[in-house]
Design an enzyme around this catalytic site. Sequence first.
Site, PDB file in Angstrom:
ATOM      1  N   SER A 266     -10.263   7.563  -2.814  1.00  0.00           N
ATOM      2  CA  SER A 266     -11.539   8.262  -2.705  1.00  0.00           C
ATOM      3  C   SER A 266     -12.965   7.624  -3.286  1.00  0.00           C
ATOM      4  O   SER A 266     -13.599   8.177  -3.964  1.00  0.00           O
ATOM      5  CB  SER A 266     -11.175   9.651  -3.111  1.00  0.00           C
ATOM      6  OG  SER A 266     -10.451  10.263  -2.502  1.00  0.00           O
TER       7      SER A 266
ATOM      8  N   GLY B 203      -7.755   9.195  -0.059  1.00  0.00           N
ATOM      9  CA  GLY B 203      -8.076   9.827   1.289  1.00  0.00           C
ATOM     10  C   GLY B 203      -8.232  11.493   1.029  1.00  0.00           C
ATOM     11  O   GLY B 203      -8.144  12.449   1.839  1.00  0.00           O
TER      12      GLY B 203
ATOM     13  N   HIS C 246       0.858  -1.185  -0.097  1.00  0.00           N
ATOM     14  CA  HIS C 246      -0.036  -0.106   0.266  1.00  0.00           C
ATOM     15  C   HIS C 246       0.888   1.207   0.219  1.00  0.00           C
ATOM     16  O   HIS C 246       2.419   1.173   0.742  1.00  0.00           O
ATOM     17  CB  HIS C 246      -0.953  -0.060   1.272  1.00  0.00           C
ATOM     18  CG  HIS C 246      -1.930   1.011   1.366  1.00  0.00           C
ATOM     19  ND1 HIS C 246      -1.755   2.406   1.681  1.00  0.00           N
ATOM     20  CD2 HIS C 246      -3.120   1.049   1.023  1.00  0.00           C
ATOM     21  CE1 HIS C 246      -2.702   3.083   1.215  1.00  0.00           C
ATOM     22  NE2 HIS C 246      -3.750   2.283   1.051  1.00  0.00           N
TER      23      HIS C 246
HETATM   24  P1  PGA Z   1      -9.682   6.278   0.357  1.00  0.00           P
HETATM   25  O1  PGA Z   1      -8.475   5.162   0.652  1.00  0.00           O
HETATM   26  O2  PGA Z   1     -10.703   5.610  -0.101  1.00  0.00           O
HETATM   27  O3  PGA Z   1      -9.766   6.709   1.875  1.00  0.00           O
HETATM   28  O4  PGA Z   1      -8.961   7.368  -0.501  1.00  0.00           O
HETATM   29  C1  PGA Z   1      -8.171   3.900  -0.316  1.00  0.00           C
HETATM   30  C2  PGA Z   1      -6.797   3.267   0.236  1.00  0.00           C
HETATM   31  O5  PGA Z   1      -5.862   4.006   0.760  1.00  0.00           O
HETATM   32  O6  PGA Z   1      -6.857   2.055   0.128  1.00  0.00           O
END
Ligand code: PGA
Length: 252
Positions: free
Chosen positions: A211, A173, A95
């Site tokens: 997101s 995020g 990740h």
């Molecule tokens: P997010 O994160 O949906 O909050 O953007 C996705 C992820 O990091 O797996």
Amino acid sequence: MRRRIVAGNWKMNGSKDLVQQLVGPVREQAGRLDNGAEVVIIPPALYVSAVQAEAGDDLATGVQNVSQWQSGAYTGEVSADMARDMGCGYVLVGHSERRQLFGETDETVAAKVEQVLQSGLTAVLCVGETLEQREAGDAERVVATQVIRGLARVEGESWSQVVVAYEPVWAIGTGRTATAEDAQAMHAEIRNVLSSMKAPAESISVLYGGSVKADNAAALFSEPDIDGGLIGGASLKADEFISICRSFPAGS
Ligand code: PGA
């Protein structure tokens, strides 16, 4: 036919209370979906058993990271074999937060993928470019390199245990999502790269993350090379997550 998957990555969020509030409703409304999607909950490792107690056989579970080593004197680490022993089906590897905040390189990522495959679990290899790399026109090269290096040790039958998650770092995020068209283009490119590695590219699921929300999931999931999502923030809200799990086009 590729597996459709929606995986909720809780990151370092959650509590016993959240497990109680969230997993039951997700199980009831998104477990065993008629769209065929597998729903996976990926909480902090400490909460896996608590999630499983609520999820039963209707939802899969996973962990967010494992050690690059099999067992031994590695204080603080959790192994892929332990994840399997505790009933997990999936492991996130590489990740972008692990790469950026914990210094994971493509080499450590490849070693972790190997551990996951040896343990019999599915590795979800996360790849994605930063904003600077995208603006410099370098996104495809960066992502291709991460795929090639991260999956360098995969061969033969074990390709069936590989899932790729394309997560542009600038979309994680931030509330900014890649357009469905841009995501589709990168997913098609990832499939080209997998083909060039002699992988069975047409049968490997490629998920989009960054997101994803209830209001953009349907557009993303209707693209031909987008097989589901890796969901961060929105996986912590039952209604939002359930609605994402149901966002695949009907009849396919
Ligand atoms: P997010 O994160 O949906 O909050 O953007 C996705 C992820 O990091 O797996």
